[in-house]
Design a protein around this motif. Structure first.
Motif, PDB file in Angstrom:
ATOM      1  N   TYR A 189       0.843  -1.194   0.000  1.00 15.81           N
ATOM      2  CA  TYR A 189       0.000   0.000   0.000  1.00 15.81           C
ATOM      3  C   TYR A 189       0.878   1.244   0.000  1.00 15.81           C
ATOM      4  N   ASP A 190       0.652   2.108  -0.987  1.00 14.44           N
ATOM      5  CA  ASP A 190       1.371   3.371  -1.118  1.00 14.44           C
ATOM      6  C   ASP A 190       2.880   3.152  -1.156  1.00 14.44           C
ATOM      7  N   GLY A 191       3.317   2.150  -1.916  1.00 14.28           N
ATOM      8  CA  GLY A 191       4.737   1.883  -2.073  1.00 14.28           C
ATOM      9  C   GLY A 191       5.410   1.255  -0.875  1.00 14.28           C
ATOM     10  N   ARG A 192       4.643   0.676   0.029  1.00  9.07           N
ATOM     11  CA  ARG A 192       5.216   0.063   1.230  1.00  9.07           C
ATOM     12  C   ARG A 192       4.656  -1.350   1.387  1.00  9.07           C
ATOM     13  N   ALA A 193       5.531  -2.321   1.520  1.00  9.81           N
ATOM     14  CA  ALA A 193       5.112  -3.702   1.698  1.00  9.81           C
ATOM     15  C   ALA A 193       4.683  -3.925   3.146  1.00  9.81           C
ATOM     16  N   PRO A 347      -5.829  -3.629   6.864  1.00 12.47           N
ATOM     17  CA  PRO A 347      -6.735  -2.554   7.291  1.00 12.47           C
ATOM     18  C   PRO A 347      -7.958  -2.462   6.388  1.00 12.47           C
ATOM     19  N   VAL A 348      -9.083  -2.095   6.985  1.00 10.45           N
ATOM     20  CA  VAL A 348     -10.357  -2.103   6.260  1.00 10.45           C
ATOM     21  C   VAL A 348     -10.335  -1.138   5.092  1.00 10.45           C
ATOM     22  N   ASP A 349      -9.740   0.039   5.256  1.00 14.61           N
ATOM     23  CA  ASP A 349      -9.773   1.047   4.208  1.00 14.61           C
ATOM     24  C   ASP A 349      -8.851   0.737   3.036  1.00 14.61           C
ATOM     25  N   THR A 350      -8.042  -0.321   3.116  1.00 17.55           N
ATOM     26  CA  THR A 350      -7.144  -0.683   2.013  1.00 17.55           C
ATOM     27  C   THR A 350      -7.626  -1.892   1.232  1.00 17.55           C
ATOM     28  N   ARG A 351      -8.648  -2.577   1.678  1.00 18.42           N
ATOM     29  CA  ARG A 351      -9.016  -3.862   1.087  1.00 18.42           C
ATOM     30  C   ARG A 351      -9.482  -3.724  -0.352  1.00 18.42           C
ATOM     31  N   ALA A 356      -8.410  -4.873  -6.027  1.00 16.90           N
ATOM     32  CA  ALA A 356      -8.594  -4.381  -7.384  1.00 16.90           C
ATOM     33  C   ALA A 356      -7.304  -4.394  -8.184  1.00 16.90           C
ATOM     34  N   GLN A 357      -6.170  -4.705  -7.549  1.00 21.02           N
ATOM     35  CA  GLN A 357      -4.872  -4.706  -8.246  1.00 21.02           C
ATOM     36  C   GLN A 357      -4.066  -5.907  -7.770  1.00 21.02           C
ATOM     37  N   ILE A 358      -4.443  -7.078  -8.254  1.00 19.60           N
ATOM     38  CA  ILE A 358      -3.764  -8.319  -7.894  1.00 19.60           C
ATOM     39  C   ILE A 358      -2.677  -8.593  -8.934  1.00 19.60           C
ATOM     40  N   LEU A 359      -1.473  -8.817  -8.465  1.00 14.14           N
ATOM     41  CA  LEU A 359      -0.348  -9.108  -9.351  1.00 14.14           C
ATOM     42  C   LEU A 359       0.223 -10.467  -8.978  1.00 14.14           C
ATOM     43  N   VAL A 360       0.209 -11.401  -9.909  1.00 13.45           N
ATOM     44  CA  VAL A 360       0.719 -12.750  -9.697  1.00 13.45           C
ATOM     45  C   VAL A 360       2.094 -12.846 -10.345  1.00 13.45           C
ATOM     46  N   VAL A 361       3.118 -13.144  -9.556  1.00 11.14           N
ATOM     47  CA  VAL A 361       4.486 -13.242 -10.046  1.00 11.14           C
ATOM     48  C   VAL A 361       5.051 -14.599  -9.645  1.00 11.14           C
TER      49      VAL A 361
END
Length: 465
Positions: A189-193, A347-351, A356-361
């Motif tokens: 979230y926001d460039g932070r793992a 956190p609830v506000d990030t779900r 909406a942006q799932i990345l499978v690597v």
């Protein structure tokens, strides 16, 4: 080219398929291009990604690594009992002591410098791509080898999950890293793992290959040339070379799932590592996609001679169900359950933004159709639970230029010109995304966590949180 000629070409520096001598001029001048773009001299670094079974290496600014090969070797190490030799495959083996692990890492990294990079390790700084799946003892071994043995002036650590999202132009998302010896679900979230909410699993490419081997022994048939009835396949017929061919070139994920209620009931009791129940096998066979029901391959049997191996097509189309659903009998959790639990902890506000942006690597993500099946099954799982029903419609893949269910793989009538062009992350291979992200970060002067040679005590490592 004969096998002997191929091996000689592989072992020689000039014959290496991907080395610095064969580097395209367009990528070799990436440092000059970056300096013109950012107005200052851009330093070109060596980019390394060490997974549990694969090592990738190249230079910053390049669109793909120069080399990517399996970690295995015949090495010698010095420990408390003196000199020892042995062959090891992979870096996460719990039986390896620190001296043996250092010897294996040193052999692999030194070989990369000698055969592919062709530069002095003391003259270039290193950008290291770190995955949450990599054990801490392996991270320490890599740092000891780079800063101690090879005398690299500085190592910069980058989180692999954040770097992978950069290849899609995203700073937030849910990264599903499915490698050879394990998998991990990491929210970013926001460039932070957000490693505190990450989920780690034991399912991966190694388990997938073992599952395919077991299904072939259970359901494949062998018919000798010259006539005769078919007989059950023997374990000796499924060689490592044949298994690798099936997993890497013939395997795919079925584009359509079975009936959710019917499949959930059958998979709960009938799906396990290397075996499926007769009811579940009949369910898979009735939903097979393909012109024929079997795949034919020529094999040799020690008892019956040469013949053809008849592998049911559903074996190669439904083997990935073990990764998605898991194996309850052996206590192996599936990716779907791990993603749902990761969302519950986040956190609830990030779900909504994460889903909406799932990345499978990872290497398993290269299986055709696997990413779309994961999104399809996840949406079905969320829609079936009252708590997550509102998020089901938000499921999307970060690298796809439009809704995942409009992909030609699932909808042949979907026209590319009618799809959204807001994302273009599908140009990179799924297995190379983490490395490419670090290469882009270094070229764009995005800093990581630095550690110099004089500051490393052989044990302490910086935290990426």
């Amino acid at each position: 080219m004969t096998e002997i000629g191929a091996s000689r070409a592989e072992n020689s520096v000039l014959g290496t398929p991907r080395s610095a001598l064969r580097r395209p001029l367009s990528t070799a001048g990436s440092a000059l291009g970056a300096s013109l773009l950012y107005g200052a001299a851009a330093e070109e670094k060596v980019v390394l990604e060490l997974g549990t079974s694969t090592i990738r290496a190249g230079f910053s600014g390049d669109p793909q690594p120069l080399c990517a090969h399996d970690v295995s070797g015949d090495f010698a190490s010095t420990g408390a009992m003196g000199w020892r030799r042995g062959t090891q495959h992979g870096l996460s083996t719990v039986t390896l002591d620190d001296a043996t692990l250092d010897a294996l890492v040193l052999e692999q990294v030194r070989d990369v410098y000698r055969r592919h990079l062709l530069v002095d390790a003391k003259a270039r700084k290193v950008a290291l791509c770190e995955s949450v799946r990599l054990p801490d003892r392996v991270r320490r071994a890599v740092a000891r080898v780079l800063l101690g043995n090879l005398r690299v002036p500085q190592v910069t650590f980058y989180p692999a999950e954040v770097a992978a999202l950069m290849t899609c132009g995203r700073t937030s998302g849910l990264v599903v890293d499915c490698g050879h010896q394990g998998a991990a679900v990491v929210p970013v979230y926001d460039g932070r793992a957000l490693h505190a909410y990450a989920e780690r699993l034991r399912v991966g490419g190694q388990m997938l290959a073992a599952h395919v081997r077991g299904l072939c022994v259970q359901h494949a048939r062998f018919r000798a040339f010259g006539g005769g009835d078919s007989r059950p396949a023997e374990p000796e017929m499924i060689t490592d070379l044949l298994l690798e061919h099936m997993v890497r070139r013939l395997q795919c994920a079925a584009p359509l799932a079975t009936a959710p209620d019917e499949f959930a009931k059958l998979a709960r009791d009938g799906l396990s590592l290397g075996a499926v129940s007769d009811e579940l096998a009949a369910c898979f066979a009735s939903h097979t996609v393909g012109a024929s029901a079997h795949i034919r391959m020529v094999v040799d049997s020690p008892q019956h001679g040469r013949g053809e191996l008849l592998v049911p097509r559903w074996v190669l189309q439904r083997a990935t169900e073990l990764l998605l659903q898991g194996d309850a009998a052996n206590d192996h959790e599936g990716l779907l359950s791990a993603i749902v639990r990761c969302l519950a902890r986040a956190p609830v506000d990030t779900r909504r933004e994460l889903i909406a942006q799932i990345l499978v690597v990872g290497g398993v993500a290269s299986v055709p159709g696997f990413r779309f099946r994961l999104a399809q099954e996840l949406q079905s799982r969320l829609a079936g639970e009252e708590r997550w029903r509102a998020l089901a419609a938000s499921v999307a893949l970060a690298e796809e230029p439009g809704p995942w269910n409009q992909s030609p793989y699932l909808d042949p009538e979907a026209r590319p010109e009618s799809r959204d062009k807001s994302a273009n992350g599908s140009v990179f291979a799924a297995a190379d995304r983490c490395w490419v992200g670090v290469s882009l970060a270094v070229a764009a002067k995005i800093g990581g966590v630095d550690m110099r040679r004089d500051d490393f005590d052989g044990h302490s490592l910086p935290r990426l949180d």
